[in-house]
Design an enzyme around this catalytic site. Structure first.
Site, PDB file in Angstrom:
ATOM      1  CB  CYS A   2      -0.927  -0.025   1.216  1.00  0.00           C
ATOM      2  SG  CYS A   2      -2.155   1.293   1.232  1.00  0.00           S
ATOM      3  CB  CYS A  22      -2.421   7.007   5.896  1.00  0.00           C
ATOM      4  SG  CYS A  22      -1.518   7.395   4.387  1.00  0.00           S
ATOM      5  CB  CYS A  80      -1.172   3.450   8.939  1.00  0.00           C
ATOM      6  SG  CYS A  80      -1.782   2.344   7.650  1.00  0.00           S
ATOM      7  CB  CYS A  84       5.914   5.083   4.526  1.00  0.00           C
ATOM      8  SG  CYS A  84       6.813   6.625   4.430  1.00  0.00           S
TER       9      CYS A  84
END
Ligand code: SF4
Length: 236
Positions: free
Chosen positions: A123, A206, A209, A232
Site C-alpha cells: 500500500c 495516513c 495507520c 513507509c
C-alpha cells in the site's frame, strides 16, 4: 531564487552531498537550506507531510516560492488536507500535490479493500513511494523534516546525504533539532501546525495507520502500531 541550474551527473551529486554532509553538520537549518537554494536553485524542493510547516517555512525564508511537495495518499485526515490548504494560502511557497495512479476505490477494486491492513508495504509503495519517485524526477535535491530524535531508525540521519535509491541529494535541515527546538520555532514564527498535534498525535500519517501516542512512547510509536513496520519506504 530563480536561477536555472544545469542538471548534474549522479556522481557529481553524490560528491556534493557527501562533502556538504561533513561541512554543514554544525550549520543552522537556515544555512543548510540557503546552501541548497544556492546549489540547486529550482532543482530543489521540500517535501512535507503537513504535520507542521516548519521546514517549508524555513525553506521559504531561504528560497521564496520554493516548491513544497505533498503526497496526497487519499487516506489523510481532513486536518492534514486543511493544513496543506492553509500552507498554500498563507506562505510564500508553491505547493505541489502528488497523487497515486489509482484512487482508493480503484486500488480496492484491484487488490481488495483495506490493503493497508493486509499488506501495508505494498500500500505504501503504491500510494507513497511510487508517486514520490515520479514527482521528484525534475529535481536534483529534496528536503525532508527528518529528525534524529524521532526514533532509533532516524538517529543517524545526515543533514545532507546521498539518497542512493533515487539518485538525489537528500537534505534534512532539522536533523539535529529536538522536539523542543521545533516547538520554539513554531512559537517564535507562528508557523502552521496540524491541529491533530494538539489532540494526542505526535507523528501524523495516513488515518488507517496512525494512532495517538501514549506517555513515554517515541514520536513515531503511533505509526503502524502493532506491526513491525516503522517506515513507509520514503526514507529507507
Ligand atoms: Fe497505505 Fe497506511 Fe501506507 Fe498510507 S500509511 S499508504 S494507508 S499502508
Amino acid at each position: 531564487m530563480t536561477t536555472t541550474q544545469e542538471p548534474r551527473t549522479a556522481d557529481e551529486l553524490k560528491d556534493l552531498a557527501e562533502r556538504a554532509g561533513r561541512e554543514l553538520e554544525d550549520a543552522s537549518a537556515l544555512e543548510i537550506l540557503r546552501w541548497a537554494a544556492r546549489t540547486f536553485g529550482r532543482r530543489f524542493c521540500v517535501t512535507s507531510s503537513m504535520e507542521d510547516a516548519v521546514v517549508a517555512h524555513l525553506a521559504s525564508r531561504a528560497m521564496p516560492g520554493v516548491d513544497v511537495v505533498f503526497l496526497d495518499t487519499g487516506y489523510h485526515f481532513p486536518e492534514t488536507i486543511g493544513t496543506r490548504d492553509a500552507v498554500e494560502a498563507v506562505m510564500d511557497v508553491n505547493v505541489i500535490t502528488l497523487t497515486p495512479r489509482q484512487t482508493v476505490a480503484e486500488q480496492d477494486a484491484q487488490y481488495g479493500p483495506k490493503l493497508h491492513d493486509r499488506d501495508p508495504d505494498l500500500c505504501c509503495f503504491l500510494r507513497k513511494v511510487k508517486p514520490l519517485e515520479e514527482g521528484l524526477r525534475g529535481y536534483d535535491a529534496w528536503a525532508t523534516g527528518l529528525r534524529r530524535d524521532e526514533s532509533p531508525t532516524r538517529a543517524d540521519t545526515p543533514v545532507v546525504g546521498w539518497d542512493a535509491k533515487r539518485q538525489k541529494v537528500k537534505v534534512s535541515p532539522i536533523a539535529r533539532w529536538t522536539q523542543d527546538d521545533v516547538d520554539a520555532y513554531v512559537a517564535e514564527h507562528g508557523v502552521l501546525t496540524n491541529p491533530l498535534l494538539m489532540d494526542g498525535y505526535a507523528s501524523i500519517g495516513c488515518a488507517p495507520c496512525t494512532r495517538r501516542v501514549l506517555e513515554g512512547e517515541d514520536a513515531r510509536a503511533g505509526r503502524w502500531a502493532g506491526r513491525a513496520k516503522t517506515e513507509c519506504g520514503l526514507h529507507g
